[in-house]
Design a protein around this motif. Sequence first.
Motif, PDB file in Angstrom:
ATOM      1  N   VAL A 140       0.848  -1.197   0.000  1.00  0.00           N
ATOM      2  CA  VAL A 140       0.000   0.000   0.000  1.00  0.00           C
ATOM      3  C   VAL A 140       0.877   1.238   0.000  1.00  0.00           C
ATOM      4  O   VAL A 140       1.498   1.579   1.006  1.00  0.00           O
ATOM      5  N   SER A 141       0.945   1.909  -1.148  1.00  0.00           N
ATOM      6  CA  SER A 141       1.794   3.097  -1.232  1.00  0.00           C
ATOM      7  C   SER A 141       1.044   4.195  -1.973  1.00  0.00           C
ATOM      8  O   SER A 141      -0.161   4.090  -2.219  1.00  0.00           O
ATOM      9  N   GLY A 142       1.781   5.245  -2.340  1.00  0.00           N
ATOM     10  CA  GLY A 142       1.162   6.360  -3.036  1.00  0.00           C
ATOM     11  C   GLY A 142       0.734   5.976  -4.449  1.00  0.00           C
ATOM     12  O   GLY A 142      -0.206   6.529  -5.004  1.00  0.00           O
ATOM     13  N   PRO A 183       2.854  15.952   2.458  1.00  0.00           N
ATOM     14  CA  PRO A 183       2.173  14.717   2.046  1.00  0.00           C
ATOM     15  C   PRO A 183       1.004  14.388   2.975  1.00  0.00           C
ATOM     16  O   PRO A 183       1.121  14.483   4.190  1.00  0.00           O
ATOM     17  N   GLY A 184      -0.090  13.994   2.362  1.00  0.00           N
ATOM     18  CA  GLY A 184      -1.357  13.868   3.072  1.00  0.00           C
ATOM     19  C   GLY A 184      -1.407  12.760   4.111  1.00  0.00           C
ATOM     20  O   GLY A 184      -1.987  12.950   5.188  1.00  0.00           O
ATOM     21  N   GLY A 185      -0.837  11.590   3.801  1.00  0.00           N
ATOM     22  CA  GLY A 185      -0.989  10.424   4.679  1.00  0.00           C
ATOM     23  C   GLY A 185      -0.661  10.706   6.135  1.00  0.00           C
ATOM     24  O   GLY A 185      -1.533  10.618   7.007  1.00  0.00           O
ATOM     25  N   ALA A 286       2.875   2.518   7.341  1.00  0.00           N
ATOM     26  CA  ALA A 286       3.296   3.281   8.527  1.00  0.00           C
ATOM     27  C   ALA A 286       2.093   3.666   9.382  1.00  0.00           C
ATOM     28  O   ALA A 286       2.244   4.061  10.541  1.00  0.00           O
ATOM     29  N   ASN A 287       0.896   3.541   8.825  1.00  0.00           N
ATOM     30  CA  ASN A 287      -0.311   4.029   9.498  1.00  0.00           C
ATOM     31  C   ASN A 287      -0.667   3.184  10.735  1.00  0.00           C
ATOM     32  O   ASN A 287      -0.868   1.981  10.638  1.00  0.00           O
ATOM     33  N   LYS A 288      -0.776   3.849  11.884  1.00  0.00           N
ATOM     34  CA  LYS A 288      -0.980   3.118  13.149  1.00  0.00           C
ATOM     35  C   LYS A 288      -2.370   2.493  13.246  1.00  0.00           C
ATOM     36  O   LYS A 288      -2.519   1.405  13.806  1.00  0.00           O
ATOM     37  N   LEU A 309      11.570   2.394   6.911  1.00  0.00           N
ATOM     38  CA  LEU A 309      11.591   1.539   5.723  1.00  0.00           C
ATOM     39  C   LEU A 309      10.212   1.378   5.092  1.00  0.00           C
ATOM     40  O   LEU A 309      10.055   0.673   4.104  1.00  0.00           O
ATOM     41  N   CYS A 310       9.199   2.046   5.657  1.00  0.00           N
ATOM     42  CA  CYS A 310       7.847   1.982   5.075  1.00  0.00           C
ATOM     43  C   CYS A 310       7.815   2.766   3.770  1.00  0.00           C
ATOM     44  O   CYS A 310       7.327   2.282   2.755  1.00  0.00           O
ATOM     45  N   THR A 311       8.319   3.989   3.817  1.00  0.00           N
ATOM     46  CA  THR A 311       8.292   4.823   2.608  1.00  0.00           C
ATOM     47  C   THR A 311       9.541   4.532   1.778  1.00  0.00           C
ATOM     48  O   THR A 311      10.401   3.745   2.177  1.00  0.00           O
ATOM     49  N   ASP A 312       9.619   5.176   0.605  1.00  0.00           N
ATOM     50  CA  ASP A 312      10.659   4.809  -0.351  1.00  0.00           C
ATOM     51  C   ASP A 312      12.077   4.970   0.196  1.00  0.00           C
ATOM     52  O   ASP A 312      12.405   5.969   0.826  1.00  0.00           O
TER      53      ASP A 312
HETATM   54  O1  KG4 Z   1       5.919   3.910  -0.605  1.00  0.00           O
HETATM   55  P1  KG4 Z   1       5.845   5.390  -0.712  1.00  0.00           P
HETATM   56  O2  KG4 Z   1       6.905   6.196  -0.020  1.00  0.00           O
HETATM   57  O3  KG4 Z   1       5.876   5.879  -2.200  1.00  0.00           O
HETATM   58  C1  KG4 Z   1       5.323   5.199  -3.259  1.00  0.00           C
HETATM   59  O4  KG4 Z   1       5.967   4.236  -3.771  1.00  0.00           O
HETATM   60  O5  KG4 Z   1       4.197   5.598  -3.626  1.00  0.00           O
HETATM   61  O6  KG4 Z   1       4.396   5.811  -0.194  1.00  0.00           O
HETATM   62  C2  KG4 Z   1       4.005   7.141  -0.082  1.00  0.00           C
HETATM   63  C3  KG4 Z   1       2.530   7.172   0.264  1.00  0.00           C
HETATM   64  C4  KG4 Z   1       1.908   8.569   0.227  1.00  0.00           C
HETATM   65  O7  KG4 Z   1       0.689   8.507  -0.461  1.00  0.00           O
HETATM   66  C5  KG4 Z   1       1.716   8.901   1.694  1.00  0.00           C
HETATM   67  O8  KG4 Z   1       0.652   9.797   1.924  1.00  0.00           O
HETATM   68  C6  KG4 Z   1       1.440   7.554   2.288  1.00  0.00           C
HETATM   69  O9  KG4 Z   1       2.311   6.681   1.600  1.00  0.00           O
HETATM   70  N1  KG4 Z   1       1.707   7.527   3.728  1.00  0.00           N
HETATM   71  C7  KG4 Z   1       0.771   7.310   4.665  1.00  0.00           C
HETATM   72  C8  KG4 Z   1       1.423   7.414   5.915  1.00  0.00           C
HETATM   73  N2  KG4 Z   1       2.741   7.689   5.690  1.00  0.00           N
HETATM   74  C9  KG4 Z   1       2.901   7.728   4.342  1.00  0.00           C
HETATM   75  N3  KG4 Z   1      -0.530   7.053   4.558  1.00  0.00           N
HETATM   76  C10 KG4 Z   1      -1.223   6.890   5.698  1.00  0.00           C
HETATM   77  N4  KG4 Z   1      -0.689   6.990   6.933  1.00  0.00           N
HETATM   78  C11 KG4 Z   1       0.625   7.246   7.090  1.00  0.00           C
HETATM   79  N5  KG4 Z   1       1.157   7.344   8.308  1.00  0.00           N
END
Ligand code: KG4
Length: 344
Positions: A140-142, A183-185, A286-288, A309-312
């Motif tokens: 689950v990513s962007g 960033p919105g998440g 990363a979302n709790k 390591l959750c995000t890129d």
């Molecule tokens: O994996 P990533 O860094 O990039 C992609 O490969 O897309 O994911 C980024 C995405 C963004 O949409 C960001 O808003 C979301 O992950 N994100 C979250 C959280 N931290 C990052 N979404 C919900 N809750 C979070 N804590």
Amino acid sequence: MPRVLAIETSCDETAAAVVADGTTILSNIIASQAARHAPYGGVFPEVASRMHIEVIYPVVQQALNEAHLGLGDIDAIAVTRGPGLPGSLVVGLNMAKGLAFGRGLPLIGVNHLEGHVYSLWLVDAPPVPAVKFPVLVLIVSGGHTELILMIGHGQYQRLGGTLDDAAGEAFDKVARLLGLPYPGGPNLEQAAQDGDPAAFKFPRAWLEGTWDFSFSGLKTAVLYEVKKQKPGVPFGPDETPLDLAQVPSLAASFQAAVADVLVGKTVAAARQFEATEIFVAGGVSANKTLKAEFARRAEIPVRTPPLVLCTDNAAMIAAAANFRYLAGQRDALDMDALPNWRLA
Ligand code: KG4
Ligand code: ZN
């Protein structure tokens, strides 16, 4: 114990890392461009590729420095080949090709999604918990929402994915509707802390009989709710007519709806395919609230990566490349970027 230097430039993070044995992080450098894209409310591709060019060299240098290694100590160069923004991918690819050619090192192209999967193999302290396949993976990513059955190293069966917005994209768009910054998440998650997740009954798209997801209806439901609160008031992305006191509950109710569907379908798929474990990876992992919901409803162990390591990042690309290196994969110096590369 192979040492892999990896480069990741698929979106808006310029990253380089050195990983030993596919599990031990020797360095993990991430230069985020988020602040530069914030005024646009999303990633601006031309800005992204230009910024990658500006920082790629120092980022790679720093990854080697922090690992206390030179190129002579590296066994292979790994790089994200796709999916991602074409103009961003080529910056990393060219850097990786230059290093591989200059030093006569093996070059290994890695699928970004496989990188997210292998973020689960990176641990703070060995030993790495043994993995018994099959594993049910939710990415689950962007850019992605993918439900995948992992049968073995490098072996994937795609069960389903989003039909419209990715989960992270939905977080980003709804955050914008609620007047929260990019960033919105993470910002939406923070706003939701003071809200009531049951305040608004937002729809869940279960898409029964498939392993697919859809978040556009949920996003529209939030939009209607926002419009209902102050009818007739026009608003743009930076000015919301919303009753600000409602933002936390709107955020919490949206987040609860996303988590409900992601967890419900993943847990059901894990049961049907007799998975031994669930892996959740990508920025949204990363979302709790999502993690808590998995902990509450899963019948088998659930692994999520450590927060950084959750995000890129490039450490996950090195981890994935390690298994490919050991399996003998070697890519040619004329390998192209694959902006729409599917994992399975
Ligand atoms: O994996 P990533 O860094 O990039 C992609 O490969 O897309 O994911 C980024 C995405 C963004 O949409 C960001 O808003 C979301 O992950 N994100 C979250 C959280 N931290 C990052 N979404 C919900 N809750 C979070 N804590
Ligand atoms: Zn990603």
